[in-house]
Design an enzyme around this catalytic site. Sequence first.
Site, PDB file in Angstrom:
ATOM      1  N   HIS A  62       0.811  -1.139  -0.211  1.00 40.23           N
ATOM      2  CA  HIS A  62       0.007  -0.165   0.025  1.00 40.23           C
ATOM      3  C   HIS A  62       0.573   1.017  -0.352  1.00 40.23           C
ATOM      4  CE1 HIS A  62      -3.462   2.536   2.417  1.00 40.23           C
ATOM      5  NE2 HIS A  62      -3.581   2.891   1.498  1.00 40.23           N
ATOM      6  N   GLU A  65       2.533   1.314  -3.327  1.00 40.94           N
ATOM      7  CA  GLU A  65       1.129   1.622  -4.198  1.00 40.94           C
ATOM      8  C   GLU A  65       1.744   3.840  -4.309  1.00 40.94           C
ATOM      9  OE1 GLU A  65      -2.167   3.595  -3.391  1.00 40.94           O
ATOM     10  OE2 GLU A  65      -2.821   1.501  -2.750  1.00 40.94           O
ATOM     11  N   HIS A  66       0.791   4.136  -2.945  1.00 40.90           N
ATOM     12  CA  HIS A  66       1.125   5.542  -3.239  1.00 40.90           C
ATOM     13  C   HIS A  66       2.460   6.392  -3.026  1.00 40.90           C
ATOM     14  CE1 HIS A  66      -2.349   6.821   0.033  1.00 40.90           C
ATOM     15  NE2 HIS A  66      -1.949   5.689  -0.330  1.00 40.90           N
ATOM     16  N   GLU A 138       4.906   9.147   2.536  1.00 41.16           N
ATOM     17  CA  GLU A 138       4.122   7.982   2.876  1.00 41.16           C
ATOM     18  C   GLU A 138       3.449   6.756   2.969  1.00 41.16           C
ATOM     19  OE1 GLU A 138       1.647   9.336   0.024  1.00 41.16           O
ATOM     20  OE2 GLU A 138       2.646  11.488  -0.136  1.00 41.16           O
ATOM     21  N   GLU A 159      -3.944   7.470   6.807  1.00 38.89           N
ATOM     22  CA  GLU A 159      -5.365   6.170   6.398  1.00 38.89           C
ATOM     23  C   GLU A 159      -5.173   4.954   7.166  1.00 38.89           C
ATOM     24  OE1 GLU A 159      -4.712   5.632   1.978  1.00 38.89           O
ATOM     25  OE2 GLU A 159      -5.722   4.503   2.162  1.00 38.89           O
TER      26      GLU A 159
HETATM   27 ZN   LIG Z   1      -4.122   4.728   0.566  1.00 31.93          ZN
END
Ligand SMILES: [Zn+2]
Length: 961
Positions: A62, A65-66, A138, A159
């Site tokens: 994840h 991904e960012h 991130e 998040e």
């Molecule tokens: Zn995310």
Amino acid sequence: MTNMHGFKEISREHLSELNGEAVIYEHEKTGGRVLSVINNDENKTFGISFRTPPENSTGLPHILEHSVLCGSKKYPVKEPFVELLKCSLQTFLNAMTYPDKTVYPVASPNEQDFRNLVGVYLDAVFFPNLTPNTLMQEGWHYVPEEDGTLSYKGVVFNEMKGAYSSPDSLLYEATQHSLFPDITYGLDSGGDPEVIPELTFDEFMDFHGKYYHPSNAYAFFYGDDDPEHRLVMLDEYFSQYDKIDPKSEIGIQAPFTAPVAVEKKYAASDDGNQKAMFTVNFGIGRDRDSMSDLELSVLEQILIGLPSSPLRKALNDSGLGEDMAGVGLENELRQLYFSTGLKGIEAEDGPKVEELVFSTLKELTATGIAREDIDAALNTIEFHMRENNTGSYPRGLSVMITAMTSWLYDEHPLEYVRYEQPLADLKARIEKGEKIFEPLIEEIFLNNTYRSSVLLLPDSNVGPEREEREKAELAAARKSMDEAEYKAVVAKAEELQKEQEAHDDPEALATIPRLKVSDLDKKGKEIVCEEKGEMLYHDLDTNGIVYLDMAFDFAGLEDRLIPYLPLFGRALVQTGTKSTDFVTMTRRMAAKTGGISPSSLVNSKHGVDESYTRFILRGKATAERSSDLCSIMGELLRDASLDNKERIRQLVLESKARKEQALVPSGHIMAATRMKARFNEAGYINELMNGISGLEFLRELAGRVESDFDSVVADLEAIRAAILNQANLLTNVTLDAKNFASVESTIADMVGNLPAGSTASATRNRQAFSKAEGLCIPAQVNYVAKGANVYEHGYEYSGAAHVISRYLRTGYLWDKVRVQGGAYGSFSMFDRSSGSLSFVSYRDPNLTRTLDTYDGVADYLNNLEVNSDELEKAVLGGIGEIDSYMLPDAKGFTSMVRHLSGEDAAFRQAIREQVLACSEQDFRNFAKAAQSVADNGDVVVLGSKKAMEESGLDLDLVDVL
Ligand SMILES: [Zn+2]
């Protein structure tokens, strides 16, 4: 077999399901895979996916991904992704992490724009500029606080703190983990906030090197762009690699020999109002193919698809809980599973729910499944396949996700995309009387030891304990550092902050490819709309499906009845009617139509504090079945059993539970809705129906259903009498002209059978809200809103407002609230009709800092050097938003909203011209609007009580949960 641009063609076939041709290629040098769909869909879609099984719960896939979207070799700017958001005509631009794959999809209706997006995404995934600072920003990093302690910050970190504050998402994770303890699906690819800080930069880099490789890639194209050019773009990247074996296969969980039971806790407030959730989950061991998956999908629909479905009905009727839990059939992983259960149960009732699931299924196999339930399920599934209505998602993206479901596991990518043959075969087997679903129930549910149960309990200690653990961990980290190490941490944090505050080099920014304003259409496209008395008609190609909206003005409803409306709508379609019981009616709707659903619409009229309001019942069906559709809709409107106590009780509890569950995932909407309630009538009405006030109403109502049901029935009947009549009605029809001819009179007949009625308009007594409100929920993150009605403070509307509002969201707010503040997101919401301007943050660790940022918007806009490049990008983004891509049904609906708003084509064209002509002066004018928010704005915070109390802000606190 042909070879082209480094690719070998493996197969080529025409698929009616895709209205086009599907070509499969393999890249000769690397083995990279391509599925290329050629059809006439102008909403061109591309996606590149990698198999990315996590090895732990640090959220590495994840965070990566960012991170890959934070600058690359060809596009060395801080965030190319954001630059594209600013200036592309994209209809989809995002990235998603699944439990076993990471996907990067884009879509655009403009071919050059599409190529630009593909180019930036390919460079991003293969050649990202990953540095330790990327991981810090991130993922996670230490922030030295003024008092000498440390804290954590990071976009994914927050998040996921938000995700872990949502009982729904905890239940989902726990359910999946419970069935796959030995393989990658037993881990959290998104990241557990308590594990995220274990991630190191070396692991981060290794993972990228290993998995972001053409040999581990799945590229997908779809639409009407030049198919050969697709290969050229891919080969430019693929050919820079040599073939490897990425060893990324997804393991298989061995079935359990005995069921397992899992118990988890979630953070609740200490008033004891929150209840437990429970799922019972079944691993499905059978080999997968399109027929087997279709059988299971139909079985899922039979059991829980409708409120009348036997298993769902048994759970609802039991009175054990408030709403269904579990995802039903999960079919996007390598191994399928089925999960169901209840939310809002007493802690000790888990075993009762489990027993009920089994006894219901046993009974079903004994008595046999009703043919009506099978027909209803089949028609629902077939209608959705043929309608292929992906909402605001590009159709190509939905095809890609379906293809990945087999492709990722080395099966044929079209296995589940092709549905015609399996559907025809299954129907034939059912016609012949073959018993398909009863034996399936025995196999999957009754004779299966590969299963689990998950009980999720509310606990007011979980939140404080988690915070304590985090504090202790940070204190230990601080203690273990010697002075030099601590100084290094301070220096690193400062360096990151400096980097975040620095501006991109204009030369680097210029590398991001984009259209020019001169490429844009000067004239906006209007949606075809014909007024036929009290009917609007849109001649659009809907593939033979009629979309019918019955829109009733509810201006005549008194204030106290308004909060009922969402429930009233659900009651209309889910209680049965005087002549047809609930189960029969629900089956009939599913067997004959594509669904009938209620909604409501409330907006301000331009520039005045008045609103227009509509309660809408929308139905859809194939044109051949339009008379069924009309007869059912007419019956529901006239005769729905609003006195069906059992169903009303269930609907109230379900609605309440859903609203409570939505608080964390949609906290920004709840905060903004509350904010806007202050500014105008429309905002107030919306808060009563859909906001925190709506939730408070449902809680009160749940009690009144038990203590004084007669008053509830009287109120629901009063609403029906007041609004469901011809005088209040506007019908809205979307369908091609050929089919419309036969449908028009059917609709007119149905309308003619409704009561004539009369129009009315009630006076509103708006409740006052405090200037600064804190809405408390047991969450680890906040949603911070500040807003004002800027028309009241002298701002004069121009279309440029949309450009600048968007510019703020992707620029200043993104940088300050997300990148530097560590929140997951932030929005600028401007409503041109009412003049309300609100800034809102999402999953935000901060409070006062974010409010200070909002207060700085005016200064920022005043001092901004709006060079021609930036201006052009902002305008492109603004037009992209105005011209958003819509499927025909959405066009028809939007056209109705435009009609009701009173804004005509000339007004829209004027806005477009103001957008195109947006100038520096417009930015300065908007700065004044932002200044009035800073000076006079109201504040609404939804989030942690502790954070609010510690913030020093003078908030009026309200306990929401
Ligand atoms: Zn995310």
